[in-house]
Enzyme design. Structure first.
Site, mmCIF file in Angstrom:
data_model
loop_
_atom_site.group_PDB
_atom_site.id
_atom_site.type_symbol
_atom_site.label_atom_id
_atom_site.label_comp_id
_atom_site.label_asym_id
_atom_site.label_seq_id
_atom_site.Cartn_x
_atom_site.Cartn_y
_atom_site.Cartn_z
ATOM 1 N N CYS A 93 0.843 -1.193 0.000
ATOM 2 C CA CYS A 93 0.000 0.000 0.000
ATOM 3 C C CYS A 93 0.880 1.246 0.000
ATOM 4 O O CYS A 93 1.884 1.313 0.704
ATOM 5 C CB CYS A 93 -0.960 -0.054 1.181
ATOM 6 S SG CYS A 93 -0.753 1.186 2.424
ATOM 7 N N GLU A 94 0.502 2.202 -0.818
ATOM 8 C CA GLU A 94 1.352 3.369 -0.959
ATOM 9 C C GLU A 94 1.193 4.360 0.194
ATOM 10 O O GLU A 94 1.932 5.324 0.288
ATOM 11 C CB GLU A 94 1.126 4.061 -2.311
ATOM 12 C CG GLU A 94 -0.198 4.757 -2.478
ATOM 13 C CD GLU A 94 -0.335 5.371 -3.874
ATOM 14 O OE1 GLU A 94 0.234 4.808 -4.826
ATOM 15 O OE2 GLU A 94 -1.001 6.419 -3.977
ATOM 16 N N HIS A 95 0.249 4.109 1.065
ATOM 17 C CA HIS A 95 0.087 5.010 2.212
ATOM 18 C C HIS A 95 0.921 4.579 3.413
ATOM 19 O O HIS A 95 1.371 5.407 4.189
ATOM 20 C CB HIS A 95 -1.389 5.089 2.630
ATOM 21 C CG HIS A 95 -2.270 5.612 1.543
ATOM 22 N ND1 HIS A 95 -3.504 5.072 1.235
ATOM 23 C CD2 HIS A 95 -2.073 6.610 0.658
ATOM 24 C CE1 HIS A 95 -4.015 5.728 0.215
ATOM 25 N NE2 HIS A 95 -3.180 6.659 -0.151
ATOM 26 N N HIS A 96 1.107 3.266 3.585
ATOM 27 C CA HIS A 96 1.839 2.778 4.755
ATOM 28 C C HIS A 96 3.005 1.860 4.395
ATOM 29 O O HIS A 96 3.743 1.441 5.272
ATOM 30 C CB HIS A 96 0.887 2.016 5.697
ATOM 31 C CG HIS A 96 -0.303 2.819 6.129
ATOM 32 N ND1 HIS A 96 -1.508 2.786 5.450
ATOM 33 C CD2 HIS A 96 -0.461 3.699 7.146
ATOM 34 C CE1 HIS A 96 -2.362 3.609 6.044
ATOM 35 N NE2 HIS A 96 -1.754 4.176 7.066
ATOM 36 N N GLN A 128 -5.396 -0.238 -4.146
ATOM 37 C CA GLN A 128 -6.093 -1.315 -4.868
ATOM 38 C C GLN A 128 -6.956 -0.789 -6.012
ATOM 39 O O GLN A 128 -7.026 -1.395 -7.085
ATOM 40 C CB GLN A 128 -6.934 -2.121 -3.874
ATOM 41 C CG GLN A 128 -7.558 -3.362 -4.489
ATOM 42 C CD GLN A 128 -8.332 -4.172 -3.466
ATOM 43 O OE1 GLN A 128 -7.937 -4.224 -2.312
ATOM 44 N NE2 GLN A 128 -9.426 -4.770 -3.876
ATOM 45 N N HIS A 178 -5.694 -5.750 3.399
ATOM 46 C CA HIS A 178 -4.672 -4.708 3.544
ATOM 47 C C HIS A 178 -4.102 -4.772 4.948
ATOM 48 O O HIS A 178 -4.824 -4.584 5.911
ATOM 49 C CB HIS A 178 -5.301 -3.330 3.306
ATOM 50 C CG HIS A 178 -5.733 -3.126 1.895
ATOM 51 N ND1 HIS A 178 -5.296 -2.077 1.127
ATOM 52 C CD2 HIS A 178 -6.549 -3.865 1.103
ATOM 53 C CE1 HIS A 178 -5.825 -2.172 -0.076
ATOM 54 N NE2 HIS A 178 -6.597 -3.240 -0.125
ATOM 55 N N CYS A 196 -2.380 -2.742 6.406
ATOM 56 C CA CYS A 196 -2.482 -1.474 7.130
ATOM 57 C C CYS A 196 -3.823 -1.393 7.863
ATOM 58 O O CYS A 196 -3.995 -0.594 8.783
ATOM 59 C CB CYS A 196 -2.282 -0.279 6.195
ATOM 60 S SG CYS A 196 -3.381 -0.214 4.787
#
Ligand SMILES: [Zn+2]
Length: 198
Positions: A81-84, A122, A150, A152
């Site tokens: 995931c590009e956020h975490h 996603q 996910h 995260c």
């Protein structure tokens, strides 16, 4: 794109994160960790060095008039995931309705792999897979459904183990013709209702 750092810089960044976590990067058990993480990153993010359109380029037109739906389901993937920057683990299901051209079945799995091995969300990955297939192969329609957990969400933050996110993208005949869409969803073991709000 920004200039790629050296391996040495990448390893130094890992040492910084270890200190940020509260540990000592020079202790025995962690001494080789920065090098291992850098190597693991090469594997996790190998998709940046690959061109998805190139993978699909070799198509076969000798299909003896085959014009039925082609579905490859349960393509397992691991992404981040590009956020975490923690894993997203799931399955992709891909269907298309050929227009005189088909692609080798292993290419569909490789297409998923190329996009999975990047920093992702996603929803974006679902669109990228469907749109690339549509643009390169020019079939009568494309359907992509992705279901994934996910980490995260399961290991931090809201802690919702077992929750999976389902995303879909329907193009051409799969968007316009409910019968085609239903046939695809039945093959992958899903119903239209489950995808109603994706
Ligand atoms: Zn996340």
């Amino acid at each position: 794109m920004a200039e790629r750092p050296t391996r040495q810089q990448a390893e130094e960044a890992v040492r910084t994160l270890i200190r940020w976590a509260g540990d000592d990067p020079s202790r025995e058990g962690l001494r080789d960790t920065p090098a291992r993480v850098a190597r693991a990153y090469e594997e996790f993010f190998a998709g940046y060095g690959q061109d998805p359109a190139e993978i699909l380029k070799r198509t076969f037109s000798e299909v003896e008039g085959y014009d039925e739906m082609i579905v490859m389901s349960d393509i397992r993937f691991e992404s981040h995931c590009e956020h975490h920057m923690v894993p997203i683990i799931g399955k992709a299901h891909i269907g298309y309705l050929p227009d005189h051209r088909v692609v080798g079945i292993s290419k569909l799995a490789r297409l998923v792999e190329v996009y999975a091995r990047r920093l992702q969300i996603q929803e974006k990955m679902t669109v990228q897979i469907a749109d690339t297939l549509q643009q390169v192969l020019r079939p009568k329609g494309v359907a992509v459904v992705i279901e994934a957990a996910h980490q995260c969400m399961t290991t931090r933050g809201v802690h919702k183990p077992g929750a999976t996110l389902v995303t879909s993208r329907m193009l051409g005949a799969f968007r316009d013709d409910p019968t085609t869409r239903r046939e695809f969803l039945a093959i992958i073991g899903r119903s239209s209702r489950e995808l109603a709000n994706t």
